[in-house]
Every structure is written in structure tokens, then in C-alpha cells.
Write a protein that holds these residues in place. Structure first.
Motif, PDB file in Angstrom:
ATOM      1  N   CYS A 135      87.477 -18.549 -36.477  1.00  0.00           N
ATOM      2  CA  CYS A 135      88.880 -18.263 -36.191  1.00  0.00           C
ATOM      3  C   CYS A 135      89.617 -19.590 -36.084  1.00  0.00           C
ATOM      4  O   CYS A 135      89.196 -20.482 -35.340  1.00  0.00           O
ATOM      5  CB  CYS A 135      89.010 -17.473 -34.895  1.00  0.00           C
ATOM      6  N   ASN A 136      90.710 -19.710 -36.821  1.00  0.00           N
ATOM      7  CA  ASN A 136      91.495 -20.945 -36.798  1.00  0.00           C
ATOM      8  C   ASN A 136      92.462 -21.013 -35.616  1.00  0.00           C
ATOM      9  O   ASN A 136      93.227 -21.955 -35.504  1.00  0.00           O
ATOM     10  CB  ASN A 136      92.307 -21.074 -38.097  1.00  0.00           C
ATOM     11  N   GLY A 137      92.412 -20.017 -34.728  1.00  0.00           N
ATOM     12  CA  GLY A 137      93.365 -19.963 -33.626  1.00  0.00           C
ATOM     13  C   GLY A 137      93.163 -21.008 -32.558  1.00  0.00           C
ATOM     14  O   GLY A 137      94.087 -21.310 -31.786  1.00  0.00           O
ATOM     15  N   PHE A 138      91.958 -21.571 -32.475  1.00  0.00           N
ATOM     16  CA  PHE A 138      91.678 -22.691 -31.571  1.00  0.00           C
ATOM     17  C   PHE A 138      90.598 -23.507 -32.256  1.00  0.00           C
ATOM     18  O   PHE A 138      89.450 -23.089 -32.338  1.00  0.00           O
ATOM     19  CB  PHE A 138      91.223 -22.203 -30.196  1.00  0.00           C
ATOM     20  N   PHE A 139      90.956 -24.701 -32.731  1.00  0.00           N
ATOM     21  CA  PHE A 139      90.206 -25.330 -33.815  1.00  0.00           C
ATOM     22  C   PHE A 139      90.271 -26.848 -33.656  1.00  0.00           C
ATOM     23  O   PHE A 139      91.314 -27.455 -33.868  1.00  0.00           O
ATOM     24  CB  PHE A 139      90.831 -24.820 -35.121  1.00  0.00           C
ATOM     25  N   TYR A 140      89.157 -27.460 -33.233  1.00  0.00           N
ATOM     26  CA  TYR A 140      89.093 -28.923 -33.088  1.00  0.00           C
ATOM     27  C   TYR A 140      88.898 -29.581 -34.444  1.00  0.00           C
ATOM     28  O   TYR A 140      88.049 -29.154 -35.244  1.00  0.00           O
ATOM     29  CB  TYR A 140      87.931 -29.304 -32.159  1.00  0.00           C
ATOM     30  N   ILE A 141      89.664 -30.645 -34.685  1.00  0.00           N
ATOM     31  CA  ILE A 141      89.606 -31.393 -35.954  1.00  0.00           C
ATOM     32  C   ILE A 141      89.422 -32.869 -35.655  1.00  0.00           C
ATOM     33  O   ILE A 141      90.278 -33.499 -35.020  1.00  0.00           O
ATOM     34  CB  ILE A 141      90.899 -31.198 -36.785  1.00  0.00           C
ATOM     35  N   ARG A 142      88.306 -33.433 -36.117  1.00  0.00           N
ATOM     36  CA  ARG A 142      88.095 -34.872 -35.995  1.00  0.00           C
ATOM     37  C   ARG A 142      88.909 -35.582 -37.076  1.00  0.00           C
ATOM     38  O   ARG A 142      88.893 -35.175 -38.240  1.00  0.00           O
ATOM     39  CB  ARG A 142      86.607 -35.210 -36.144  1.00  0.00           C
ATOM     40  N   ASN A 143      89.599 -36.616 -36.690  1.00  0.00           N
ATOM     41  CA  ASN A 143      90.459 -37.334 -37.629  1.00  0.00           C
ATOM     42  C   ASN A 143      89.647 -38.381 -38.376  1.00  0.00           C
ATOM     43  O   ASN A 143      89.316 -39.439 -37.835  1.00  0.00           O
ATOM     44  CB  ASN A 143      91.620 -37.992 -36.881  1.00  0.00           C
ATOM     45  N   ASN A 144      89.308 -38.070 -39.606  1.00  0.00           N
ATOM     46  CA  ASN A 144      88.635 -39.039 -40.469  1.00  0.00           C
ATOM     47  C   ASN A 144      89.001 -38.745 -41.921  1.00  0.00           C
ATOM     48  O   ASN A 144      89.669 -37.742 -42.212  1.00  0.00           O
ATOM     49  CB  ASN A 144      87.110 -39.029 -40.256  1.00  0.00           C
ATOM     50  N   GLN A 145      88.584 -39.591 -42.806  1.00  0.00           N
ATOM     51  CA  GLN A 145      88.973 -39.432 -44.205  1.00  0.00           C
ATOM     52  C   GLN A 145      88.398 -38.159 -44.810  1.00  0.00           C
ATOM     53  O   GLN A 145      89.021 -37.522 -45.670  1.00  0.00           O
ATOM     54  CB  GLN A 145      88.541 -40.652 -45.028  1.00  0.00           C
ATOM     55  N   LYS A 146      87.219 -37.770 -44.357  1.00  0.00           N
ATOM     56  CA  LYS A 146      86.605 -36.539 -44.865  1.00  0.00           C
ATOM     57  C   LYS A 146      87.484 -35.326 -44.581  1.00  0.00           C
ATOM     58  O   LYS A 146      87.695 -34.486 -45.462  1.00  0.00           O
ATOM     59  CB  LYS A 146      85.240 -36.316 -44.211  1.00  0.00           C
ATOM     60  N   THR A 147      87.971 -35.215 -43.343  1.00  0.00           N
ATOM     61  CA  THR A 147      88.754 -34.032 -42.992  1.00  0.00           C
ATOM     62  C   THR A 147      90.115 -34.034 -43.687  1.00  0.00           C
ATOM     63  O   THR A 147      90.618 -32.986 -44.082  1.00  0.00           O
ATOM     64  CB  THR A 147      88.930 -33.909 -41.468  1.00  0.00           C
TER      65      THR A 147
END
Length: 254
Positions: A135-147
Motif C-alpha cells: 500500500c502506497n498510503g504510508f511509504f518510506y523512500i530512501r533518497n538515492n540515485q536508484k530510487t
């Protein structure tokens, strides 16, 4: 780390409730994208809350947009566009959050453990056992070139998927559907993206969904993040949040 969302006129009260619930426990920064009209509404609702940044969107969609509508899908992918901009122009990690999330405690400790002690690029709330894995409603995203590259290719791929739904009234191909197709189902068109990132799920004892928390009342007492999904429309969402003392915006006629 910063929480990231997007809202429209007619949905700003739900967004403000999310912010007020968070501020009961944490001053974690929140970034909201919306148009000028929605900004005025939101500022009226949130008052003097600290660490809130509001940025202007170039999206012209207004009013409350229910799940499956054309506007709902457009907003989902517009939010990804804005997320890419933020990732490219900062060094911060983000948590993408729907406006119908409410906080029952401070989520920052758990999020910082993920950030500092894991190598996951993404960590998602889940809609299991009856809904989608991711579910994208609560979604941690690491900030890097891959993401960053993942999301750019994600938007390109979304266009070919969405072609099949142009004439259908109730749309199912939104960002969450596509994320599940790529990462869970290993769809042939998304295999390159599948190989780009490492991901996991938050335990439902930390971040739960609307089926467990409201529909069947399967709770653990440790939930800090409550997503009021599995229901459609603002009225029923408010009723459910009120039933668990997670509504901070007063009565409808106030």
C-alpha cells in the motif's frame, strides 16, 4: 526525514487532521503540495502548526476525489512527479503519506530504525490480509540515485499500463496497483524496475490498514500509524476516525 503528501480543495480537512494527529506526538516536518486555493483552506485548518511546508502544484484538479475516479488516478501520478523533484533537490529521505492516515503515536523512532539500521530503499504499509501486499498510503523512500531512477521509469511505464483503461469509468491502474505489479508480481514489463530496489513491509503492529483497524477491529495496541482506507468517501472516513478518537477537526457543522 520528511513526510510528503498532496491535497486538493475539499480534501484539506482530512489532510489537516493527519497533521494535527501527528503533532500530538512529533514535530517531524511535513511537506504538502496543493494549489493556491487549497493552500488557503489548509492554512485555515492547521493554524500555527510548526514544520509545515506548503508548495504549489501545477495540477489543476480540485475537490474531494474518490478512489477509482480519473482525478484520483491523475493525483496519484502527479504526486510521484513532485516526489521526484523533492528527491532530486534534497538529501532527505521521505515518507509518502495519504491524507486519510492518522497517528496514534510517534512514528519517528521506528522510521529512524529503518533509515539507519536497514538497507531497504522502500518500506510500505500493507493492506494484507485481504488487500494488496503493498500500500502506497504510508511509504518510506530512501533518497538515492536508484530510487530516483526507479520513479522516473515508473512514470514512463505507467503510461503504457494506463492506455488499457482510457474508456473505463472506475480506474484500477493507479500508483499502488503498478507498484504491486512491479515489485510483488514481477510483471514482465517491470522486471528492470524490480531489480533496482530492495523493499520490505512495515509490520501491521506499527502501521495498520483500515480493514484490520476498523472493519474487523483486529488491533494490537501498538499501532502508531492508522490508514483509514477500505472505505470510500470523506463522511465514512471521518466516522471511523471519530470512533477511535483519531479525528481532531471537530464536528461537521463546526
Amino acid at each position: 526525514m520528511k513526510l510528503f503528501t498532496m491535497t486538493t480543495t475539499g480534501n484539506t480537512r482530512m489532510c489537516a487532521n493527519m497533521i494535527h494527529s501527528l503533532r500530538q506526538f512529533s514535530d517531524t516536518p511535513v511537506l504538502v503540495y496543493c494549489d493556491d486555493e487549497a493552500k488557503l483552506e489548509l492554512e485555515n485548518y492547521i493554524g500555527n502548526e510548526n514544520n509545515i511546508e506548503i508548495k504549489e502544484t501545477n495540477c489543476g484538479i480540485k475537490n474531494y476525489n474518490e478512489y477509482g475516479s480519473d482525478n484520483f488516478v491523475e493525483l496519484c501520478f502527479k504526486r510521484i512527479e513532485h516526489l521526484i523533484t523533492e528527491l532530486e533537490n534534497s538529501n532527505e529521505d521521505f515518507v509518502m503519506i495519504d491524507t486519510d492516515v492518522a497517528f496514534a503515536g510517534d512514528p519517528t523512532g521506528h522510521l529512524e530504525l529503518v533509515q539507519k539500521l536497514s538497507d531497504y530503499d522502500f518500506v510500505f504499509q500493507t493492506d494484507q490480509p485481504v488487500g494488496s501486499t503493498i500500500c502506497n498510503g504510508f511509504f518510506y523512500i530512501r533518497n538515492n540515485q536508484k530510487t530516483i531512477e526507479f520513479f522516473k521509469k515508473f512514470l514512463i511505464l505507467s503510461k503504457s499500463f494506463r492506455e488499457n483503461e482510457k474508456t473505463i469509468k472506475n480506474k484500477e491502474i493507479h500508483d499502488q496497483y503498478l507498484m504491486n505489479q512491479i515489485l510483488v508480481n514481477n510483471h514482465p514489463q517491470g522486471r528492470e524496475l524490480n531489480s533496482m530496489v530492495k523493499w520490505s513491509l512495515f509490520p501491521v503492529t506499527f502501521a495498520t490498514n483500515g480493514h484490520l483497524y476498523f472493519s474487523v477491529n483486529e488491533t494490537f495496541g501498538s499501532e502508531l500509524v492508522v490508514h483509514c482506507n477500505f472505505c470510500v468517501g470523506e463522511k465514512i472516513k471521518i466516522e471511523r476516525l471519530k470512533s477511535k478518537n483519531l479525528w481532531f477537526m471537530g464536528d461537521d457543522d463546526e
